[in-house]
Design a protein around this motif. Structure first.
Motif, mmCIF file in Angstrom:
data_model
loop_
_atom_site.group_PDB
_atom_site.id
_atom_site.type_symbol
_atom_site.label_atom_id
_atom_site.label_comp_id
_atom_site.label_asym_id
_atom_site.label_seq_id
_atom_site.Cartn_x
_atom_site.Cartn_y
_atom_site.Cartn_z
ATOM 1 N N GLU A 206 25.185 48.478 8.764
ATOM 2 C CA GLU A 206 25.649 47.178 8.305
ATOM 3 C C GLU A 206 27.003 47.332 7.613
ATOM 4 O OE1 GLU A 206 21.696 47.005 9.331
ATOM 5 O OE2 GLU A 206 22.195 47.979 7.411
ATOM 6 N N VAL A 207 27.750 46.234 7.575
ATOM 7 C CA VAL A 207 29.032 46.157 6.890
ATOM 8 C C VAL A 207 28.838 45.268 5.663
ATOM 9 C CG1 VAL A 207 31.414 45.354 7.037
ATOM 10 C CG2 VAL A 207 30.343 46.456 9.029
ATOM 11 N N ILE A 208 29.188 45.783 4.485
ATOM 12 C CA ILE A 208 29.080 45.027 3.244
ATOM 13 C C ILE A 208 30.486 44.759 2.731
ATOM 14 C CG2 ILE A 208 28.046 44.894 0.961
ATOM 15 C CD1 ILE A 208 25.991 45.193 3.159
ATOM 16 N N VAL A 209 30.789 43.481 2.426
ATOM 17 C CA VAL A 209 32.137 43.136 1.990
ATOM 18 C C VAL A 209 32.092 41.884 1.130
ATOM 19 C CG1 VAL A 209 32.660 41.716 4.031
ATOM 20 C CG2 VAL A 209 34.527 42.903 2.828
ATOM 21 N N GLY A 210 32.995 41.789 0.171
ATOM 22 C CA GLY A 210 33.116 40.603 -0.666
ATOM 23 C C GLY A 210 34.217 39.687 -0.173
ATOM 24 N N SER A 211 34.205 38.443 -0.659
ATOM 25 C CA SER A 211 35.203 37.461 -0.237
ATOM 26 C C SER A 211 35.572 36.582 -1.424
ATOM 27 C CB SER A 211 34.657 36.609 0.913
ATOM 28 O OG SER A 211 35.520 35.523 1.203
ATOM 29 N N ALA A 212 36.738 35.972 -1.336
ATOM 30 C CA ALA A 212 37.179 35.042 -2.378
ATOM 31 C C ALA A 212 36.388 33.740 -2.365
ATOM 32 C CB ALA A 212 38.673 34.752 -2.222
ATOM 33 N N ASP A 213 35.502 33.557 -1.381
ATOM 34 C CA ASP A 213 34.634 32.381 -1.362
ATOM 35 C C ASP A 213 33.382 32.572 -2.216
ATOM 36 O OD1 ASP A 213 33.058 34.078 0.153
ATOM 37 O OD2 ASP A 213 33.135 32.881 1.985
ATOM 38 N N TYR A 214 33.427 33.580 -3.112
ATOM 39 C CA TYR A 214 32.371 33.872 -4.084
ATOM 40 C C TYR A 214 31.190 34.639 -3.479
ATOM 41 C CZ TYR A 214 34.517 30.095 -6.980
ATOM 42 O OH TYR A 214 35.376 29.284 -7.694
ATOM 43 N N GLN A 215 31.303 35.051 -2.228
ATOM 44 C CA GLN A 215 30.165 35.643 -1.528
ATOM 45 C C GLN A 215 30.295 37.154 -1.370
ATOM 46 O OE1 GLN A 215 27.536 33.654 -0.283
ATOM 47 N NE2 GLN A 215 28.563 31.929 -1.266
#
Length: 503
Positions: A206-215
């Motif tokens: 799996e790929v785990i990543v954060g985003s500026a959309d709070y997710q």
């Protein structure tokens, strides 16, 4: 034997060359010891503008038997510097700032190393390690701040490049030619750098990543579809780290958010295990190791409130806190830089010219050195082939002589420092050895482990096991086509072991 690539944490799921502190799970730990108790400047290099905010990369990128340091700058250049003295081997000029960390791997399977780097000119570039010439480029729709991860995420036997962009997307590109395999669209820009692991134990990455959309997103490596998402209270600019932090045999995701919290999420479904609250945004990224020798993992992470926190992996409670001069904005690194068999933490700071080295067991200052303003993510590794870790630091403003990149060493240029003895958590009956053509592993208790084989140049040859391994004896038979020197690298809760063998 390539000391850095064998003895750096090479990743729990798939190995490439050092990136993001040396592993795809972003644990930011270097196991090769140093001998630096009173640091001296080994060499300095002058760039034309700020130096990247992410880690430098260290490897023998051109196959000449000597290490190079690969580091980017806001002057639009990616520099390949000789590790011994910091002189330029080659330079690649992009059309915009080069902020992300470089990833180094044989991405196209031609037997030679390539360098993958993003730029604010909206491109992801693949360059030849030999001379920095371009192999391919992929155009995104906006600036690339995210550092790439290189792994066989879909299990097809070939490497892919996974990277985020400010066009609100996470891309998976073929390493062979840079064409797109899949793309996932988020609600806002992606500054976070992807981490890769089998977080839910299904045998697939799996790929785990954060985003500026709070997710925080968990995506299938096979096709980029969403497995789960966790909603924080603000931008997620921090890059996630993955580890079994509480010793339950399952992986967790640790990540900071601009909502002033550090989160621990279950890898299986993204639900919250614990959260630690600071009084400022957490844009820095975690470093994870057993820093105090109690057999349990701790999380070390900085915050914009000028503080570095050490948290218990089991429940997120604070073990210690250190107050720096300014905000701790980028990843730091855990390394036994003074050779005392205990980890130290190198502190990045935005607005300070002082690099602090903390004793990671209690947060006290081991030493400090003044370089140039804004200490961006310090990186530790063997840059000169002496078997000891040195430190590379990039900065914002130049010092009095105009330098922005600094290499630090011990005054005596020590040789053969060895590795940190990280063997807690499995007990004295644990065995890891070469028996004939096999690798034998005895586990006194069930644990989450990763076992991979690397060749003498540090390239991944075979991934033998990733997942929960039952107690008892286990025999693994590597498939090795060529005779030579190899290294089996085993990682498990609370520790890591490496085993050199010859075929």
């Amino acid at each position: 034997m390539n000391t850095l690539t064998m003895l750096t944490l090479l990743g729990t799921v798939a190995g490439t060359w050092p990136m993001w502190g040396g592993d795809l799970t972003h644990q930011s730990v270097q196991l090769l010891k140093g001998a630096i108790t009173s640091p001296v400047i080994k060499w300095r290099f002058a760039t034309g503008d700020w130096v990247e905010w992410q880690y430098a990369a260290i490897a023998d990128v051109d196959g000449d038997g000597a290490k190079e340091v690969v580091i980017g700058s806001r002057d639009h250049n990616l520099y390949c510097l000789r590790g011994t003295d910091g002189t330029v081997k080659w330079t690649f000029t992009a059309g915009g700032w080069v902020y992300p960390a470089a990833s180094i791997a044989d991405v196209d399977g031609d037997g030679r190393l390539e360098i993958v780097i993003g730029s604010w000119d909206r491109n992801v570039y693949c360059l030849r390690g030999s001379d920095g010439t371009q192999k391919w480029a992929f155009a995104t729709g906006n600036s690339v701040y995210s550092s790439s991860a290189v792994s066989d995420v879909d299990g097809d036997g070939k490497l892919e490049v996974v990277v985020g962009s400010w066009d609100n997307k996470v891309y998976c590109l073929r390493g062979s030619d840079g064409t797109q395999k899949w793309a996932f669209t988020t609600g806002l820009w992606v500054q976070s750098s992807p981490a890769i692991a089998d977080v839910d134990g299904d045998g697939k990455l799996e790929v785990i990543v954060g985003s500026a959309d709070y997710q925080v997103y968990c995506l299938r490596g096979s096709d980029g579809t969403q497995k789960w998402a966790f909603t924080t209270g603000n931008y997620v600019l921090s890059s996630p780290a993955i580890a079994d932090v509480d010793g339950d045999g399952k992986l967790e995701v640790i990540v900071g958010s601009s909502d002033c919290k550090v989160y621990c999420l279950r890898g299986s479904d993204g639900t919250q295990k614990w959260a630690f609250t600071t009084d400022s945004a957490v844009q820095s990224s975690p470093a994870i190791a057993d820093v105090d020798g109690d057999g349990k993992l701790e999380v070390v992470i900085g915050s914009n409130n000028h503080k570095v926190y050490c948290l218990r992996g089991s429940d997120g409670t604070q073990k210690w806190v250190y107050t720096a001069n300014s905000r701790v904005h980028t990843p730091g690194v855990l390394v036994d830089i003074d050779g005392d068999n205990r980890f130290e933490y190198l502190v990045p700071q935005y607005g300070s010219s002082t690099l602090y080295c903390l004793n990671a067991e209690n947060g006290s200052v081991a030493w400090q050195i003044t370089l140039a303003n804004n200490i961006h993510a310090p990186f530790a590794g063997d840059i000169d082939g002496d078997g000891c870790s040195e430190i590379i630091v990039g900065t914002h403003d130049p010092d009095a002589q105009g330098y922005r990149v600094f290499a630090l060493d011990d005054p005596g240029n020590a040789q053969g420092c060895g590795t940190v003895d990280v063997e807690e958590g499995l007990g004295s009956s644990f065995e890891f050895k070469s028996v004939g053509k096999s690798i034998y592993l005895f586990m006194p208790k069930e644990a989450q482990v990763s076992l991979a084989i690397y060749d003498a140049q540090g390239r991944l040859v075979q991934r033998l096991y990733d997942g929960v391994l039952s107690s008892g004896g286990h025999t693994f038979n590597p498939t090795l086509e060529a005779k030579g020197v190899y290294m089996a690298v085993l990682r498990y809760q609370g520790g890591m072991r490496s085993l050199k063998f010859i075929r």
